[in-house]
Design an enzyme around this catalytic site. Structure first.
Site, short mmCIF file in Angstrom:
data_model
loop_
_atom_site.label_atom_id
_atom_site.label_comp_id
_atom_site.label_asym_id
_atom_site.label_seq_id
_atom_site.Cartn_x
_atom_site.Cartn_y
_atom_site.Cartn_z
N GLN A 5 -3.70 -20.48 19.93
CA GLN A 5 -4.56 -19.54 19.20
C GLN A 5 -4.64 -18.19 19.91
O GLN A 5 -5.09 -17.21 19.34
CB GLN A 5 -5.99 -20.10 19.10
CG GLN A 5 -6.10 -21.32 18.24
CD GLN A 5 -7.50 -21.92 18.23
OE1 GLN A 5 -8.47 -21.29 18.65
NE2 GLN A 5 -7.60 -23.14 17.76
N THR A 13 3.03 -9.77 14.52
CA THR A 13 1.85 -10.28 13.82
C THR A 13 0.98 -9.09 13.46
O THR A 13 0.98 -8.08 14.16
CB THR A 13 1.11 -11.33 14.70
OG1 THR A 13 0.13 -11.98 13.92
CG2 THR A 13 0.44 -10.73 15.92
N THR A 17 0.81 -1.22 0.00
CA THR A 17 0.00 0.00 0.00
C THR A 17 0.84 1.27 0.00
O THR A 17 0.47 2.27 -0.61
CB THR A 17 -0.91 0.00 1.26
OG1 THR A 17 -1.83 -1.08 1.11
CG2 THR A 17 -1.68 1.29 1.40
N THR A 19 1.60 -4.79 4.11
CA THR A 19 1.42 -5.22 5.50
C THR A 19 0.82 -6.62 5.62
O THR A 19 1.02 -7.29 6.63
CB THR A 19 0.51 -4.23 6.26
OG1 THR A 19 -0.75 -4.16 5.59
CG2 THR A 19 1.13 -2.86 6.36
#
Ligand code: ASP
Length: 343
Positions: free
Chosen positions: A278, A167, A14, A90
């Site tokens: 998770q 992350t 982007t 990203t």
């Protein structure tokens, strides 16, 4: 004194995109226009050169071949520059930064990934700040002349994060990345404050490029209602050598005879099954609950507090290294590039 020099590697994303009225979506534009948008870069006493990938890509199109090219560019230019800034989309930046952290052995210079949520040409862009600070960090030296950050990192919205701990946590906030299980390596305010105790020491010896990756890895997210057929496909497919099990909480899954069977077949077939949680923070500890112990009894390995992105990259790298199984298992329980916390 010789000016520090940096190489900017523009892969796409982007940060360098423009609105295309023809189809109403964002498309990459060329690098010279990025530099025009950030005249501040000229104020640094730095020599800045650039390499532009052809074609420029939306990072959703990233493949291990792109990582190999990136590692190759860094390797080929390693002696000529003090640091590297990688402009990257990203969406897969955490995957690419994780991969590069394993692919570049003995790294002694900064490789700083950055990008933005808004294209650099729009008035409220976050790209300008991100790029300027990433450049300053990639060029920063300790009093003895060594690099302040001799590792693969992501700079985004004031924070420098270890690449293989990061992350993507938001598709729209400027704070798009977090490294939930590891403190930031630096924070940019009025000054850039480095958290030196968390920064890896530089590698010793010449830079190594490990670009033989084995991608025969699947990711299976444990969820209520998961069927034996689905688990079997992800774990027992002959095309798969290793599986990342995204487990509940501290490394738990449903205790079912069919899952036990599948895991025991996987073990006999020599597959590696690694559990990551998770949860956004915390670590796998399969000894806490019977629902975790059941997995470790079937040979499931702990991924400790690894992100899924880092574990994927680590497995690609380790499987590609051709190490025997016992050594692979031992390497999985060790931090190779600061990617996990072991006690
Ligand atoms: N889809 C874009 C990419 O990853 C998103 C971004 O750069 O923020 O290339």
């Amino acid at each position: 004194m010789k000016k520090s020099s940096l190489l900017l590697v523009y892969t796409g994303g982007t940060i360098g995109m423009k609105h295309n009225p023809a189809d109403n979506t964002l498309h990459p534009f060329d690098f010279s226009q990025i530099i025009e948008e950030v005249p501040e870069l000229g104020k640094f006493a730095l020599k800045i050169d650039s390499v532009t990938f052809d074609p420029l890509i939306d990072s959703s199109d990233v493949e291990p071949s792109v990582w190999a090219r990136l590692a190759g560019v860094i390797h080929d230019n390693y002696d000529d520059y003090d640091g590297f800034v990688v402009l990257h989309g990203t969406d897969t930046m955490a995957y690419s930064a994780s991969a590069l952290s394993f692919m570049l052995g003995n790294l002694g210079k900064p490789v700083i990934f950055t990008g933005s949520q808004l294209p650099i040409g729009v008035p409220r862009t976050d790209g300008r700040e991100n790029l300027i600070s990433a450049v300053e960090i990639a060029a920063a030296k300790n009093p003895d002349g060594s690099a302040c950050v001799p590792e693969v990192a992501i700079f985004f919205d004031s924070f420098l994060l270890r690449g293989n701990r990061a992350t993507k946590v938001s598709s729209e906030n400027f704070r798009a990345f977090s490294s939930p299980n590891f403190p930031p390596l630096a924070e940019a305010g009025v000054n850039i404050r480095y958290n030196r105790e968390f920064i890896l020491p530089p590698g010793r010896g010449p830079l190594e490029v490990h670009d033989r990756l084995d991608t025969r890895v699947s990711i299976l997210k444990i969820h209520p209602g998961i069927t034996p057929e689905l688990a079997e496909t992800f774990i027992l497919s002959p095309a798969i050598r290793a599986v990342i099990l995204e487990t509940y909480g501290s490394g738990n899954a449903m205790v079912r005879p069919w899952l036990k069977d599948i895991l025991s077949h996987a073990r006999s077939a020599g597959k590696l099954i690694v559990s990551v949680t998770q949860c956004l923070t915390g670590s796998v500890d399969m000894d806490l609950y019977a629902t975790g112990k059941f997995l470790s009894d079937e040979g499931v390995l702990s991924g400790f507090d690894s992100t899924t992105e880092a574990m994927l990259a680590k497995l690609f790298y380790l499987l590609g290294s051709g190490l025997p199984r016992e050594e692979l298992i031992s390497a999985l329980s060790r931090s190779l590039r600061g990617e996990i916390t072991t006690y």
